[in-house]
Design a protein around this motif. Structure first.
Motif, PDB file in Angstrom:
ATOM      1  N   TYR A  68       9.801  -0.942   7.356  1.00 41.90           N
ATOM      2  CA  TYR A  68      11.491  -0.990   7.187  1.00 41.90           C
ATOM      3  C   TYR A  68      11.543  -2.222   6.573  1.00 41.90           C
ATOM      4  CZ  TYR A  68      16.226  -0.146   7.837  1.00 41.90           C
ATOM      5  OH  TYR A  68      17.637  -0.074   7.657  1.00 41.90           O
ATOM      6  N   SER A  69      11.277  -3.141   7.012  1.00 37.99           N
ATOM      7  CA  SER A  69      11.666  -4.499   6.509  1.00 37.99           C
ATOM      8  C   SER A  69      11.059  -4.744   4.958  1.00 37.99           C
ATOM      9  CB  SER A  69      11.073  -5.706   7.356  1.00 37.99           C
ATOM     10  OG  SER A  69      11.282  -6.795   6.731  1.00 37.99           O
ATOM     11  N   ILE A  70      10.121  -4.264   4.763  1.00 39.53           N
ATOM     12  CA  ILE A  70       9.431  -4.440   3.542  1.00 39.53           C
ATOM     13  C   ILE A  70       9.919  -3.308   2.462  1.00 39.53           C
ATOM     14  CG2 ILE A  70       7.100  -3.952   2.119  1.00 39.53           C
ATOM     15  CD1 ILE A  70       5.692  -5.160   4.513  1.00 39.53           C
ATOM     16  N   TRP A  71      10.122  -2.246   2.839  1.00 36.28           N
ATOM     17  CA  TRP A  71      10.731  -1.041   2.138  1.00 36.28           C
ATOM     18  C   TRP A  71      11.983  -1.343   1.948  1.00 36.28           C
ATOM     19  CZ3 TRP A  71       7.057   1.235  -0.684  1.00 36.28           C
ATOM     20  CH2 TRP A  71       7.265   2.559  -1.531  1.00 36.28           C
ATOM     21  N   VAL A  72      12.839  -1.425   3.008  1.00 37.68           N
ATOM     22  CA  VAL A  72      14.553  -1.295   2.849  1.00 37.68           C
ATOM     23  C   VAL A  72      14.865  -2.581   2.719  1.00 37.68           C
ATOM     24  CG1 VAL A  72      16.330  -0.080   4.014  1.00 37.68           C
ATOM     25  CG2 VAL A  72      13.865   0.993   3.919  1.00 37.68           C
ATOM     26  N   ILE A 129       0.504   7.452   4.363  1.00 37.77           N
ATOM     27  CA  ILE A 129       0.161   7.034   2.841  1.00 37.77           C
ATOM     28  C   ILE A 129      -0.571   5.715   3.042  1.00 37.77           C
ATOM     29  CG2 ILE A 129       1.197   6.016   0.557  1.00 37.77           C
ATOM     30  CD1 ILE A 129       3.135   8.660   1.123  1.00 37.77           C
ATOM     31  N   VAL A 130       0.215   4.937   3.868  1.00 37.61           N
ATOM     32  CA  VAL A 130      -0.564   3.478   4.058  1.00 37.61           C
ATOM     33  C   VAL A 130      -1.934   3.439   4.721  1.00 37.61           C
ATOM     34  CG1 VAL A 130      -0.178   1.551   5.088  1.00 37.61           C
ATOM     35  CG2 VAL A 130       1.905   2.118   3.923  1.00 37.61           C
ATOM     36  N   SER A 131      -2.100   4.485   5.726  1.00 40.23           N
ATOM     37  CA  SER A 131      -3.321   4.453   6.525  1.00 40.23           C
ATOM     38  C   SER A 131      -4.364   5.065   5.794  1.00 40.23           C
ATOM     39  CB  SER A 131      -3.080   5.265   7.647  1.00 40.23           C
ATOM     40  OG  SER A 131      -2.134   4.812   8.791  1.00 40.23           O
ATOM     41  N   ALA A 132      -4.103   5.928   4.731  1.00 39.57           N
ATOM     42  CA  ALA A 132      -5.109   6.358   3.692  1.00 39.57           C
ATOM     43  C   ALA A 132      -5.896   5.323   3.060  1.00 39.57           C
ATOM     44  CB  ALA A 132      -4.553   7.483   2.778  1.00 39.57           C
ATOM     45  N   GLN A 133      -5.066   4.394   2.883  1.00 41.05           N
ATOM     46  CA  GLN A 133      -5.873   2.947   2.284  1.00 41.05           C
ATOM     47  C   GLN A 133      -6.279   3.726   0.865  1.00 41.05           C
ATOM     48  OE1 GLN A 133      -7.996   0.449   4.546  1.00 41.05           O
ATOM     49  NE2 GLN A 133      -7.380   1.423   6.498  1.00 41.05           N
ATOM     50  N   PHE A 161      -0.777  -2.553   1.759  1.00 43.88           N
ATOM     51  CA  PHE A 161      -0.263  -2.584   3.021  1.00 43.88           C
ATOM     52  C   PHE A 161      -0.960  -2.622   4.207  1.00 43.88           C
ATOM     53  CE2 PHE A 161       4.116  -0.804   1.247  1.00 43.88           C
ATOM     54  CZ  PHE A 161       4.401  -1.947   0.460  1.00 43.88           C
ATOM     55  N   ASP A 162      -0.735  -3.392   5.096  1.00 40.39           N
ATOM     56  CA  ASP A 162      -1.408  -3.474   6.289  1.00 40.39           C
ATOM     57  C   ASP A 162      -1.582  -1.923   6.997  1.00 40.39           C
ATOM     58  OD1 ASP A 162      -2.702  -3.595   8.799  1.00 40.39           O
ATOM     59  OD2 ASP A 162      -1.734  -5.359   9.496  1.00 40.39           O
ATOM     60  N   PRO A 163      -2.424  -1.315   7.103  1.00 40.43           N
ATOM     61  CA  PRO A 163      -2.693   0.147   7.562  1.00 40.43           C
ATOM     62  C   PRO A 163      -2.089   0.143   8.939  1.00 40.43           C
ATOM     63  CG  PRO A 163      -4.799  -0.518   7.301  1.00 40.43           C
ATOM     64  CD  PRO A 163      -3.816  -1.790   6.730  1.00 40.43           C
TER      65      PRO A 163
END
Length: 166
Positions: free
Chosen positions: A41-45, A22-26, A31-33
């Motif tokens: 994990y840090s950003i999301w959890v 999802i992030v890589s699709a831009q 978020f940085d791809p």
């Protein structure tokens, strides 16, 4: 049967391939791809107040995080981010994630919810958020560098959650 579980390291690791795709699709997330699994994990959890996954038969269908949108006098407004696995799209998972997050927000004492940057080309999500009572309260012109469409607008979306203004 689908059920919500608080995200832990193992659940996040099982969702990581979907998150990365999802992030890589831009197309939807700023978020940085090239972010690492640990950064994700840090950003999301770790950084949010809570993070949940929706699981069916030990497969993570989607995930969300919940945090305060701002500090101090504006800490009554929640902010969330949602991701749905590609194989679970079109099955009501995003709706379930959003509804669950609103209930969790109320339980945690939040009075409203705001999405800070909904990419204007993400029309399916925008329609769903509007059906769930969110309004577009602002447009950020050319705020998102879409991988295939170039610079596109982003919307700020908002919903008052509390039944009455205290």
């Amino acid at each position: 049967m689908m059920n919500f579980e608080k995200t832990n390291k193992n659940l996040f690791l099982s969702f990581w391939p979907e998150f990365k795709e999802i992030v890589s699709a831009q197309e939807t997330y700023a978020f940085d791809p090239d972010m690492s699994q640990q950064q994700a994990y840090s950003i999301w959890v770790e950084q949010p107040l809570e993070s949940y996954v929706l699981v069916e038969n030990d497969i993570v269908l989607g995930s969300y995080y919940l945090k305060a949108n701002a500090m101090g006098p504006s800490n009554h407004i929640a902010n969330c981010g949602y991701m749905v696995s590609k194989h679970a799209r079109g099955q009501g998972v995003a709706r379930q994630l959003c509804l669950h997050s609103q209930q969790r927000a109320l339980t945690l004492g939040f009075k409203a919810m705001q999405f800070n940057s909904v990419v204007s080309t993400n029309e399916v999500a925008i329609r769903l958020w509007q059906k769930l009572g969110f309004d577009i309260i602002g447009t950020i012109p050319k705020a998102y560098q879409h991988k295939t469409k170039g610079l596109v607008d982003s919307y700020i979306m908002y919903k008052w959650l509390a039944e009455k203004d205290l």
